[in-house]
Design an enzyme around this catalytic site. Structure first.
Site, short mmCIF file in Angstrom:
data_model
loop_
_atom_site.label_atom_id
_atom_site.label_comp_id
_atom_site.label_asym_id
_atom_site.label_seq_id
_atom_site.Cartn_x
_atom_site.Cartn_y
_atom_site.Cartn_z
N ASP A 258 0.84 -1.29 0.03
CA ASP A 258 -0.07 -0.02 0.01
C ASP A 258 0.96 1.18 0.17
OD1 ASP A 258 -2.30 -1.42 0.23
OD2 ASP A 258 -2.55 -1.46 2.01
N ASP B 108 -7.22 -1.51 -4.47
CA ASP B 108 -8.20 -0.99 -3.54
C ASP B 108 -9.11 0.19 -4.14
OD1 ASP B 108 -7.09 -2.56 -1.48
OD2 ASP B 108 -5.91 -1.11 -0.72
#
Length: 184
Positions: free
Chosen positions: A127, A143
């Site tokens: 991330d 995401d």
């Protein structure tokens, strides 16, 4: 049961579009994660993009969406595989979805596959998008695809409900006008 009625014939270009959207989504997700590893990981600090709003921060997420379900990768991988297979089955059977619904579902699939690649290969998901204006989890392109796809799916369902409502109203008005003309 007539199997021909189960399958709604799609054009070959539909399947090319499906594969293209999924492939582009996975490619963009993996490319941005590779860039995060190459440029953010060595820095070991956040890079501000819009001061106090958005920054790039390298994070290794061992959980699922936005850091949830830590230490349960087998569970989330299983749920992801089942969801992806069901969505692809729904799309490839061509069960009356609009083009907007198809694109939304394909974005969800590409995001799911993008994160699953990380979970299987690395045991964590990379991330790097840190929306720091509010206290929110660091996330990635996959995401984003899942969330945007879900938003588009909700939008398409709302538009479908509005269209059905308009058709129902027009039908009701037509019936009422037809009855009034018959009574004269």
């Amino acid at each position: 049961m007539d199997l021909k009625k189960l399958f709604i014939k799609k054009k070959p270009t539909d399947y090319i579009l499906f594969g293209g959207i999924i492939g582009i989504g996975i490619f963009l997700d993996q490319l941005t994660k590779w860039l995060a590893v190459k440029f953010l990981l060595p820095l070991a600090y956040s890079v501000p993009i819009i001061d106090g709003v958005l920054q790039l921060t390298y994070v290794e997420n061992e959980g699922a969406a936005f850091g949830s379900f830590k230490n349960m990768p087998w569970f989330f991988n299983t749920v992801s595989v089942i969801a992806i297979v069901l969505i692809l089955g729904y799309l490839f059977l061509g069960r009356g979805t609009s083009r907007l619904q198809e694109i939304a579902l394909l974005m969800i699939v590409s995001g799911g596959i993008g994160n699953m690649i990380d979970r299987v290969a690395l045991k964590y998901v990379i991330d790097f998008i840190d929306f720091c204006l509010i206290d929110f989890a660091v996330f990635n392109g996959a995401d984003s695809f899942v969330c945007i796809g879900a938003g588009l799916l909700i939008l398409s369902l709302i538009l479908e409900i509005i269209e059905e409502s308009k058709l129902e109203k027009a039908k009701r008005i037509s019936t009422e006008n037809g009855d009034a003309e018959d009574g004269e």
